[in-house]
Enzyme design. Structure first.
Site, PDB file in Angstrom:
ATOM      1  N   VAL A 280     -37.806   5.356 -14.835  1.00 40.50           N
ATOM      2  CA  VAL A 280     -37.108   5.621 -13.577  1.00 40.50           C
ATOM      3  C   VAL A 280     -35.865   4.741 -13.459  1.00 40.50           C
ATOM      4  O   VAL A 280     -34.808   5.170 -12.976  1.00 40.50           O
ATOM      5  CB  VAL A 280     -38.049   5.404 -12.380  1.00 40.50           C
ATOM      6  CG1 VAL A 280     -37.286   5.475 -11.067  1.00 40.50           C
ATOM      7  CG2 VAL A 280     -39.169   6.428 -12.390  1.00 40.50           C
ATOM      8  N   ALA A 281     -35.970   3.489 -13.919  1.00 43.83           N
ATOM      9  CA  ALA A 281     -34.832   2.575 -13.827  1.00 43.83           C
ATOM     10  C   ALA A 281     -33.680   3.019 -14.710  1.00 43.83           C
ATOM     11  O   ALA A 281     -32.517   2.744 -14.404  1.00 43.83           O
ATOM     12  CB  ALA A 281     -35.273   1.160 -14.208  1.00 43.83           C
ATOM     13  N   GLU A 285     -30.815   9.143 -11.263  1.00 43.85           N
ATOM     14  CA  GLU A 285     -31.172  10.340 -10.504  1.00 43.85           C
ATOM     15  C   GLU A 285     -30.014  10.874  -9.651  1.00 43.85           C
ATOM     16  O   GLU A 285     -29.918  12.066  -9.400  1.00 43.85           O
ATOM     17  CB  GLU A 285     -32.378  10.054  -9.593  1.00 43.85           C
ATOM     18  CG  GLU A 285     -33.677   9.781 -10.325  1.00 43.85           C
ATOM     19  CD  GLU A 285     -33.831   8.307 -10.703  1.00 43.85           C
ATOM     20  OE1 GLU A 285     -34.883   7.957 -11.231  1.00 43.85           O
ATOM     21  OE2 GLU A 285     -32.888   7.534 -10.457  1.00 43.85           O
ATOM     22  N   ASP A 327       4.609  30.998 -15.954  1.00 47.03           N
ATOM     23  CA  ASP A 327       5.429  32.182 -15.753  1.00 47.03           C
ATOM     24  C   ASP A 327       6.718  31.748 -15.072  1.00 47.03           C
ATOM     25  O   ASP A 327       6.836  30.609 -14.613  1.00 47.03           O
ATOM     26  CB  ASP A 327       4.657  33.179 -14.882  1.00 47.03           C
ATOM     27  CG  ASP A 327       5.195  34.591 -14.993  1.00 47.03           C
ATOM     28  OD1 ASP A 327       6.210  34.772 -15.690  1.00 47.03           O
ATOM     29  OD2 ASP A 327       4.616  35.491 -14.371  1.00 47.03           O
ATOM     30  N   ASP A 602       0.403  36.305 -12.904  1.00 43.79           N
ATOM     31  CA  ASP A 602       0.170  37.043 -11.671  1.00 43.79           C
ATOM     32  C   ASP A 602      -0.112  38.521 -11.903  1.00 43.79           C
ATOM     33  O   ASP A 602      -0.577  39.207 -11.008  1.00 43.79           O
ATOM     34  CB  ASP A 602       1.369  36.911 -10.725  1.00 43.79           C
ATOM     35  CG  ASP A 602       2.674  37.353 -11.377  1.00 43.79           C
ATOM     36  OD1 ASP A 602       2.630  37.849 -12.515  1.00 43.79           O
ATOM     37  OD2 ASP A 602       3.734  37.189 -10.742  1.00 43.79           O
ATOM     38  N   ASP A 606      -1.606  39.453 -17.496  1.00 42.45           N
ATOM     39  CA  ASP A 606      -1.898  38.027 -17.676  1.00 42.45           C
ATOM     40  C   ASP A 606      -3.391  37.733 -17.741  1.00 42.45           C
ATOM     41  O   ASP A 606      -3.789  36.612 -18.096  1.00 42.45           O
ATOM     42  CB  ASP A 606      -1.286  37.214 -16.528  1.00 42.45           C
ATOM     43  CG  ASP A 606       0.227  37.290 -16.507  1.00 42.45           C
ATOM     44  OD1 ASP A 606       0.818  37.242 -17.594  1.00 42.45           O
ATOM     45  OD2 ASP A 606       0.806  37.413 -15.412  1.00 42.45           O
ATOM     46  N   GLU A 671     -32.506  -3.359 -12.540  1.00 45.29           N
ATOM     47  CA  GLU A 671     -33.741  -2.623 -12.302  1.00 45.29           C
ATOM     48  C   GLU A 671     -34.696  -2.727 -13.483  1.00 45.29           C
ATOM     49  O   GLU A 671     -35.915  -2.707 -13.308  1.00 45.29           O
ATOM     50  CB  GLU A 671     -33.427  -1.151 -12.011  1.00 45.29           C
ATOM     51  CG  GLU A 671     -32.770  -0.923 -10.653  1.00 45.29           C
ATOM     52  CD  GLU A 671     -32.357   0.524 -10.450  1.00 45.29           C
ATOM     53  OE1 GLU A 671     -32.536   1.320 -11.396  1.00 45.29           O
ATOM     54  OE2 GLU A 671     -31.875   0.862  -9.352  1.00 45.29           O
TER      55      GLU A 671
END
Length: 892
Positions: A280-281, A285, A327, A602, A606, A671
């Site tokens: 866990v350390a 998470e 463009d 556009d 394209d 930890e």
């Protein structure tokens, strides 16, 4: 010859023979048979993956697997609420990613929307309205002004002006005529062909259908859009690699230390508790939700500045950009024609002085009268009409001789509409005839030229054309003779020439300069003509004085090796008259060299390149739905400067991701160390920290400050450094050294000192059995010490190199709020009686709090000294000429 192989440029008689058709069209029975053979006239969709498999894939991502492990450990640690919260994060992230992947499949649906519902075709010798999907090769269809064309066809009678902007990016309609001379070249430039998905802006004609469905030009683009798949962003690849490493280290560490704990004298139950705590350390998470929320914050910030990002990871990809392929029309320019020069009374003038005298005023007024467009507020809520005519009306308004639409239309006695064949239009008003059009069309009809000779006019036309300007000739006749248009448009007097252009946006030159300082190369890829595109590129600062202009035909004949050499010398190039394949080829060549490519566009044409690029950027105002669907980012203001702002935001987001990763990783050491002490001592030292306390840190006190670091302001010189290498990771050796070796070790020493200080004050010695409340207070001191060190780590993590004072100690109010929250949260776990038995905590006294008070300053101070030493060895940011170009070779 099967229709699929018909080129379409054959003479009509030969084409009808190949298609087994006639000018009267097909019979209904034959059309039905061909519909069975060739299929409906619609775009086919690529069969996508089954959605359950797509959704399941989201739960096998490494970060999701890590969170599942964390949820299982939280459940095993009798913390069901935390386990449920982690599962909720997994589900939300999976759903979001699933929706984003499904969104890419809508591009072909948007392409299909470009096809009309029906068309007028000859069946059994009669002109009827037929569903567009029922058209087949050999059908003869009629095209009128305003029609959307629904199949590729060859004109057999008449002439029309076609808006091809969706396919070739040109803003000026192209003239298509049935009797055009046949000439080799790209299909889109064939003067006798019209294409599905385009629209008719003027004229009337009949055409024989040559290709339908996926065999059309728009179908070919749809096929290109479906090619390949969306690849993960640099951040996604790096985080995936790093999290697998972290997961492996966490699990291996837990498994390795399990027998160590047993051999050290721990019982199996205590050893398993120790192993779970170690895992866990080591598992961060909060990493996935923190990265997701930080990127979401970047998305919101970009949306406020005009860039809508459709995929979270694209924010970071923007910061990695090494090449922008832009463009021209609407991106570098205003997408609004504007008169810039006039030739009148034998002299060349700037538009501002166009009406300085009577000849100039007559020219400007005549040009504005010979229009049918409307400016915003002059009878219409917005600008309506041809962009060229709008430019003439704006010129008259700016010159002080405005022509109002209502007065113009009321005075008009005759209108000879624009003829694509003759390239001119005329109107009669007040007993005069006014004509405007292409110089080669109008000048030969003039008997008189005011202020000059035909040679003068030709020289002015050549001069303007060399500057990339569009030129119109304006003429007048003092009377309107009877006898029709041909008689009226004769014996004209040339009043002068009007030259116009789509000018660059005001903010673009500065944005291009900023991109250059940031080591980003800018190429122009446009469907417009080379001289026009080169002129705009020169005005905004793209390319050197000897910039290369490569036409679509030249690119088509250029080998891959030649293209690689062209792009490899880091010179900025203007690609003119580009095709969808050409644009896609340039994109793939750049990516093959290791560049991170941002591609703008556009039009329908394209879409393939937008989808293939690392960042596809569509224009929100003028862009087609197809382009917007295929793109990763949509600009609501169609402005190149917004792309550069987005790059800056992306760099800042990436830096901030590193900041909170540093912050999260730094707590792994303090930890882990308590569990190592517990295991090495064989249980002689009480357990300094519980698993539930670690989860409270990782998912409670840690989260808000980490999120606040994701909103940190940029360090000085952010855009004065070259792009980072795509190969450099979010988690690199220097970050780990700083997180684990400096901040982590410093925090671990302070936390361990606090833990043993509490035990020493209670009279503890190795092997001594102390009351449970004393052990709880010592463990609480460890928990509170980690929280106190978190505060110092948060302040230290705010900058990578710079001193904290350069961005302001109190400038990040969100971080100050996050620190306040973690203090309150930790205090609640320590002092609220209901939480004490759950988390194994006990109330701390004034002496313990006084011992903890210096921890934040000590942690931050150590890191400030470290960064000061780094600054002493690091050269300052390079200037515009010193930045590394071609970011694939850049360094972080």
């Amino acid at each position: 010859m099967p229709p699929a192989e018909v080129d379409g440029r054959e003479p009509p008689t030969e084409l009808f023979r190949h298609l087994r058709s006639t000018p009267a069209g097909l019979r209904s029975r034959e059309a039905a048979r061909r519909l069975t053979v060739y299929g409906p006239n619609e775009l086919a969709r690529r069969r996508g993956r089954r959605w359950p498999r797509q959704l399941l894939a989201q739960f096998t991502q490494p970060l999701a697997v890590l969170l599942m492990i964390a949820a299982g450990l939280a459940w095993a640690g009798h913390a069901p609420a935390l386990a449920v919260a982690v599962v909720a994060v997994i589900v939300l992230n999976a759903a979001f990613a699933f929706v984003q992947e499904r969104q890419a499949e809508r591009a072909v649906e948007a392409l299909a929307a470009y096809l009309p519902d029906s068309a007028r075709v000859m069946r059994d010798g009669v002109l009827i309205e037929a569903p567009a999907r029922d058209l087949v090769p050999g059908d003869v269809m009629q095209v009128d002004e305003g029609d959307r064309i629904c199949a590729d066809a060859r004109l057999v009678d008449g002439s029309v002006a076609i808006d091809l902007s969706a396919l070739n990016g040109e803003s000026v309609p192209a003239v298509r005529t049935a009797d055009a001379e046949l000439a080799p070249g790209p299909l889109l430039e064939a003067r006798e062909l019209i294409f599905s998905g385009t629209s008719c802006t003027a004229g009337q004609a009949r055409a024989v259908v040559t290709h339908t469905g996926m065999r059309t030009e728009i179908g070919r683009i749809a096929a290109l859009s479906q090619r390949g798949k969306v690849e993960p962003s640099p951040l996604e690849r790096q985080v995936r690699r790093a999290t697998w490493i972290i997961a492996a280290v966490a699990v291996l560490a837990g498994a390795a230390f399990l027998p160590i704990g047993v051999l050290a004298g721990l019982g199996w139950a205590a050893a398993i508790t120790f192993a779970i705590g170690l895992i866990v350390a080591n598992v961060p998470e909060g990493l996935l939700p923190t990265i997701t929320l930080a990127l979401a914050g970047g998305v919101r910030e970009l949306a406020r500045s005009g860039a809508v990002v459709k995929r979270l990871s694209a924010v970071e990809t923007l910061g990695s950009t090494t090449v922008i392929c832009t463009d021209k029309t609407g991106t570098l320019t205003e997408n609004r024609m504007r008169v810039t020069r006039v030739w009148v009374a034998g002299e060349d003038r700037d538009a501002a002085g166009a009406a300085a005298d009577r000849p100039g005023r007559e020219l400007v007024r005549a040009a504005a009268l010979c229009t049918t467009a409307h400016l915003a507020g002059d009878g219409t809520p917005g600008d309506t009409g041809d962009p060229t005519e709008l430019a003439l009306l704006r010129l008259a308004a700016d010159a002080g001789v405005p022509v109002h639409a209502a007065d113009r239309d009321a005075a008009r006695t005759a209108l000879y509409a624009f003829d694509p064949r003759t390239k001119r239009m005329s109107i009669a008003a007040g007993g005069h005839l006014f004509s405007k059009g292409a110089p080669e069309s109008v000048v030969p009809l003039c008997a008189t030229i005011l202020g000059g000779t035909r040679a003068d006019v030709a020289a002015a036309v050549d001069r303007y054309a060399a500057q990339g300007l569009r030129v119109l000739a304006i003429a007048r006749r003092s009377s309107v003779p009877a006898g029709g248009r041909e008689t009226a448009e004769a014996q004209l007097t040339l009043l002068g020439l009007v030259a116009m252009a789509d000018p660059p946006r005001a903010a673009v030159p500065a944005a291009v300069a900023a991109a250059h300082r940031a080591g980003i190369t800018v190429h122009v890829i446009t469907g417009d003509y080379g001289p026009t595109a080169a002129q705009i590129a020169a005005q905004v600062g793209i390319g050197a004085a000897n910039r290369r202009v490569i036409t679509g035909a030249e690119l088509e004949h250029m080998g891959d090796a030649d293209l690689d050499r062209l792009l490899g010398d880091h010179q900025e190039v203007v690609f003119a008259r580009s095709s969808p394949e050409g644009k896609l080829r340039v994109c793939e060549a750049l990516r093959a060299e290791g560049h991170i490519v941002a591609m703008t566009g556009d039009g329908v044409n394209d879409a393939p390149a937008l989808r293939r690029a690392d960042i596809g950027v569509a224009m929100g105002r003028t862009g087609t739905d197809v382009a917007c669907e295929a793109a990763t980012m949509v600009l609501t203001d169609d402005n190149f400067a917004t792309i550069v702002r987005a790059v800056e935001a992306g760099r800042r987001v990436y830096d901030n991701v590193r900041k909170f990763v540093l912050y999260i990783f730094a707590h792994a050491v303090p930890e882990v160390v308590p569990f190592l002490i517990f295991a090495i001592s064989g249980g002689a030292v009480p357990l300094p920290l519980t698993v539930l306390q670690i989860l409270a840190i990782d998912l409670g006190t840690e989260t808000l400050p980490a999120l606040a670091l994701g909103r940190e302001r940029a360090e000085p010189g952010l855009m004065d450094r070259p792009p980072r290498s795509p190969r450099s990771g979010v988690i690199d050796r220097r970050l780990l050294v700083r997180a684990w070796g400096l901040l982590g070790v410093t925090s671990a020493l302070l936390v361990t000192a606090g833990f043993f200080w509490v035990l020493w004050r209670a009279g503890w010695h190795p092997g001594a059995v102390l009351p449970a409340e004393v052990e709880a207070k010592a463990a609480t001191m460890t928990f509170a010490g980690i929280v106190a060190c978190q505060i110092g780590t948060a302040m230290a993590s705010r900058t990578d190199y710079a001193a904290l004072r350069t961005i302001g100690v109190f400038s990040n109010r969100l971080l100050l709020g996050g620190i306040a929250f973690e203090i309150v949260f930790a205090a609640a776990l320590i002092y609220v009686p209901a939480f004490q038995p759950v988390f194994g905590t006990a109330a701390l006294g004034a002496a313990e709090l006084a011992f903890l008070a210096p921890f934040p300053v000590l942690v931050w101070g150590v890191d400030e000294i470290y960064r000061a030493r780094l600054r002493g060895r690091r050269p300052g940011p390079k200037g515009p000429n010193g930045s590394a170009r071609g970011g694939a070779r850049g360094v972080e």
